[in-house]
Design an enzyme around this catalytic site. Structure first.
Site, PDB file in Angstrom:
ATOM      1  N   ASN A 140      -5.981  -7.542  -3.022  1.00 49.05           N
ATOM      2  CA  ASN A 140      -5.788  -8.329  -1.871  1.00 49.05           C
ATOM      3  C   ASN A 140      -4.889  -7.537  -0.888  1.00 49.05           C
ATOM      4  O   ASN A 140      -4.623  -7.667   0.201  1.00 49.05           O
ATOM      5  CB  ASN A 140      -5.357  -9.626  -2.172  1.00 49.05           C
ATOM      6  CG  ASN A 140      -6.404 -10.496  -2.835  1.00 49.05           C
ATOM      7  OD1 ASN A 140      -7.370 -10.708  -1.996  1.00 49.05           O
ATOM      8  ND2 ASN A 140      -6.011 -10.988  -4.001  1.00 49.05           N
ATOM      9  N   TYR A 141      -3.860  -6.520  -1.424  1.00 45.08           N
ATOM     10  CA  TYR A 141      -2.944  -5.976  -0.866  1.00 45.08           C
ATOM     11  C   TYR A 141      -2.925  -4.530  -0.501  1.00 45.08           C
ATOM     12  O   TYR A 141      -2.147  -3.873   0.127  1.00 45.08           O
ATOM     13  CB  TYR A 141      -1.363  -6.332  -1.152  1.00 45.08           C
ATOM     14  CG  TYR A 141      -1.378  -7.961  -1.018  1.00 45.08           C
ATOM     15  CD1 TYR A 141      -0.913  -8.328   0.242  1.00 45.08           C
ATOM     16  CD2 TYR A 141      -1.578  -8.956  -2.054  1.00 45.08           C
ATOM     17  CE1 TYR A 141      -0.697  -9.725   0.433  1.00 45.08           C
ATOM     18  CE2 TYR A 141      -1.255 -10.225  -1.616  1.00 45.08           C
ATOM     19  CZ  TYR A 141      -0.684 -10.746  -0.398  1.00 45.08           C
ATOM     20  OH  TYR A 141      -0.515 -12.137  -0.239  1.00 45.08           O
ATOM     21  N   LEU A 142      -3.664  -3.922  -1.604  1.00 47.58           N
ATOM     22  CA  LEU A 142      -3.756  -2.295  -1.542  1.00 47.58           C
ATOM     23  C   LEU A 142      -4.814  -1.759  -1.087  1.00 47.58           C
ATOM     24  O   LEU A 142      -5.867  -2.248  -1.341  1.00 47.58           O
ATOM     25  CB  LEU A 142      -3.553  -1.905  -3.206  1.00 47.58           C
ATOM     26  CG  LEU A 142      -2.257  -2.430  -3.869  1.00 47.58           C
ATOM     27  CD1 LEU A 142      -2.527  -1.879  -5.344  1.00 47.58           C
ATOM     28  CD2 LEU A 142      -1.145  -1.616  -3.445  1.00 47.58           C
ATOM     29  N   SER A 173      -2.521  -7.975  -6.372  1.00 54.56           N
ATOM     30  CA  SER A 173      -2.428  -6.964  -5.468  1.00 54.56           C
ATOM     31  C   SER A 173      -3.178  -5.767  -5.244  1.00 54.56           C
ATOM     32  O   SER A 173      -3.753  -5.388  -4.273  1.00 54.56           O
ATOM     33  CB  SER A 173      -0.928  -6.118  -5.978  1.00 54.56           C
ATOM     34  OG  SER A 173      -0.925  -5.765  -7.263  1.00 54.56           O
ATOM     35  N   SER A 205       0.907  -1.110  -0.090  1.00 51.90           N
ATOM     36  CA  SER A 205      -0.083   0.100   0.150  1.00 51.90           C
ATOM     37  C   SER A 205       0.947   1.352  -0.112  1.00 51.90           C
ATOM     38  O   SER A 205       0.705   2.034  -0.711  1.00 51.90           O
ATOM     39  CB  SER A 205      -1.034  -0.074   1.328  1.00 51.90           C
ATOM     40  OG  SER A 205      -2.000  -0.953   1.170  1.00 51.90           O
TER      41      SER A 205
END
Length: 592
Positions: free
Chosen positions: A549-551, A546, A422
């Site tokens: 799920n990750y940002l 990403s 992020s």
């Protein structure tokens, strides 16, 4: 319901003496909230009431038509229904590279033999003598027939099933269910060179199913003549249905859709935990640097592993039984054979080379400069070890996460990955976005920022099989558009010359029309060229993993609001429903 709406409800409840019922239309679903109240639980409960219809099972096997034949050693052979069904699984994959792999063929044949009759077992002894061609052709024709169906025909049955099985009632909310269909039987594929590829995924039946619902709900009914394995009333979990698959013994679930309230809250909490890490990450980094000098080997190993998890966004790596899955590793399970050390030479930095299979058998290869003390520690960890020995032999994921919990409540190795992904996106967007660019160019900048994160997280993919052809088609469009632009420019030049001679209003209007046509074609050409650049740069990078799920989605939403980019240019409809809380919450000045 959105988080902003929840906040409004709380505020309204605090200031209003009225007991009212308000209906909010949220994503085409009317939800009524008595007294503006959204119930929340402090005892670990996820719900008080849960009702649903249970799963949709795969349809029963339909035997092949009599004119579709299986041949063994050149002769037609009629198979028993059980054996024939398994044979069709292989036939459907006949054109796939999986069926050329020795381990796939070996596992398939072994499991197929278990389904054969005694007579079939005696006759069918060599997979190479099996001819599945007619079966394969039959299923290809069926596939083409389905493709030829109208969109309305396809949607009609799906919509009926969705309305009956695709929603549940959870605490007065009508929530969408993510995957209400049970996966049909077939052959296990796995990722990379999975040792169990080709094995038979057995049909899931009611006797395998555990139903979870509230005691006071109308329980799902199993198909006539069958029984569920169990009916539970566990309100500490959010799954509706579970079963254990036969290949790896893993538990599968039917869950709520990502757009559901509970899933949204979980996402929000995940990113808030990562934001809390931002406030103490400098202290943690200082601590693990100090631990590089510890007298205890376990502390040194833990500190070096945490450095790599932080610096390279490596996965921690979970323990698994040998032979159960492909030989994939993470930071804590990396072996001596997976790294090479390049000491300082002529003033060059200390460099470590990583080369191993990560999650989903995706190769992780990276050559990175490291601090001198990290390098020296790695040399120490590798002393007197064989290539297949663990590099961090005093460490595992559980030990690492227990230590991280002591540093910050809720902190795990995965939180570092979310945090670094992020924060990288936010930094890249600030560096790459140009205020003078148009929307198309800004979206290219967004994708480049996202790609930087995907590279950091090693989210790779094989180029699509149709990549070259689609790029050729796109290039053909670009060439055609350039020709159109050249013609338009010539026409504009001619109309300008004509206007100089005529000097009348009609010729002036013609010039303006031709000028607008040139500008429109220039814009269209630019969009096509940006699209080509974007495709080429992302052909081996999976941006979706990403992004979903990750940002922290609030970073993307804030960027859209700041630069006037429609959110739908970044997130599709399903993704906007998943991140509805972020769309409501994030303003243009949001900082992760």
């Amino acid at each position: 319901m959105s988080f902003c709406a929840l906040i409004i409800l709380d505020l309204y409840k605090a200031i209003s003496p009225l007991n009212v019922i308000i209906t909010i239309n949220y994503y085409d679903c009317d939800i009524t909230f008595p007294q503006w109240e959204e119930e929340r639980y402090t005892d670990g409960s996820k719900w008080k009431f849960l009702e649903h219809k249970g799963p949709v099972f795969a349809p029963p096997y339909e035997p092949l038509p009599s004119n579709v034949k299986f041949y063994y050693d050149g002769k037609h052979m009629k198979l028993s229904p059980e054996s024939e069904e398994v044979a069709t699984f292989f036939a459907k994959m006949l054109d796939h590279e999986y069926t050329t792999k020795d381990i796939f063929r070996k596992n398939f044949f072994k499991d197929w033999k278990k389904e054969m009759s005694s007579e079939e077992k005696a006759k069918i002894t060599d997979l190479k003598k099996c001819n599945f061609t007619e079966l394969s052709d039959y299923f290809k024709a069926q596939s083409e027939a389905r493709k030829a169906m109208t969109k309305e025909d396809k949607l009609e049955e799906n919509e009926r099933m969705l309305q009956e099985y695709g929603f549940c009632i959870m605490d007065n909310h009508r929530e969408r269910i993510a995957n209400f269909r049970i996966e049909p039987p077939g052959l296990f594929r796995g990722r990379g060179d999975h040792p169990k590829m080709g094995m038979l995924k057995r049909r899931i039946r009611p006797k395998d199913i555990i139903i979870n619902c509230s005691k006071d709900s109308k329980h799902p009914e199993p198909p006539p003549g069958t029984k569920w394995k169990e009916v539970r009333h566990d309100n500490k979990v959010t799954w509706l249905v579970s079963w254990t698959e036969n290949i790896q013994g893993s538990i599968k679930y039917i869950m709520l859709n990502p757009s559901s309230r509970i899933k949204g809250e979980k996402d929000w909490q995940k990113y808030e935990t990562a934001r809390r890490l931002k406030k103490c990450v400098d202290r943690i980094r200082t601590q693990y640097r100090e631990d590089w000098k510890s007298k205890e080997m376990r502390i040194r190993q833990r500190a070096v592993a945490l450095y790599f998890i932080d610096k390279l966004a490596l996965r921690a790596g979970n323990e698994k039984e040998e032979g159960e899955t492909a030989d994939t590793v993470g930071c804590c399970s990396v072996r001596v054979e997976h790294i090479k050390l390049y000491p300082e030479n002529d003033g060059q930095e200390f460099v470590v080379e990583f080369d191993f299979l990560g999650k989903d058998s995706i190769r992780y290869y990276n050559k990175v400069p490291v601090e001198k003390r990290v390098f020296k520690n790695l040399q120490l960890f590798m002393e007197n070890k064989e290539p297949d020995d663990d590099l961090f032999d005093r460490l595992n994921t559980s030990v690492l996460n227990k230590h991280l919990q002591e540093l910050m409540d809720g902190l795990t190795a995965k939180v570092f990955r979310t945090y670094n992904a992020s924060i990288t996106l936010q930094q890249q967007l600030k560096a790459l976005t140009n205020a003078d660019e148009n929307v198309t160019a800004k979206i290219l900048s967004y994708n480049r920022a996202n790609r930087a994160v995907a590279i950091l997280c090693n989210h790779q993919r094989a180029p699509p099989k149709t990549f070259e052809k689609s790029m050729q088609n796109l290039q053909t469009k670009i060439d055609a558009k350039r020709d159109q632009l050249s013609d338009a420019k010539r026409e504009l030049k001619s109309s300008k010359a004509d206007a100089k001679v005529r000097r009348d209003e009609r010729s002036k209007k013609t010039v303006e029309t031709k000028k607008k046509a040139v500008e429109r074609l220039e814009d269209q050409l630019m969009k096509l060229e940006v699209q080509a650049t974007d495709r080429e740069e992302n052909k081996q990078i999976a941006l979706g993993t990403s992004k979903l799920n990750y940002l922290d989605p609030r970073i993307s939403v804030a960027w859209c609001k700041k630069w006037g980019i429609p959110v739908e240019k970044i997130y599709n409809k399903t993704q906007r429903e998943k991140f509805a809380w972020a769309i409501d919450m994030a303003e243009e000045d949001y900082e992760f």
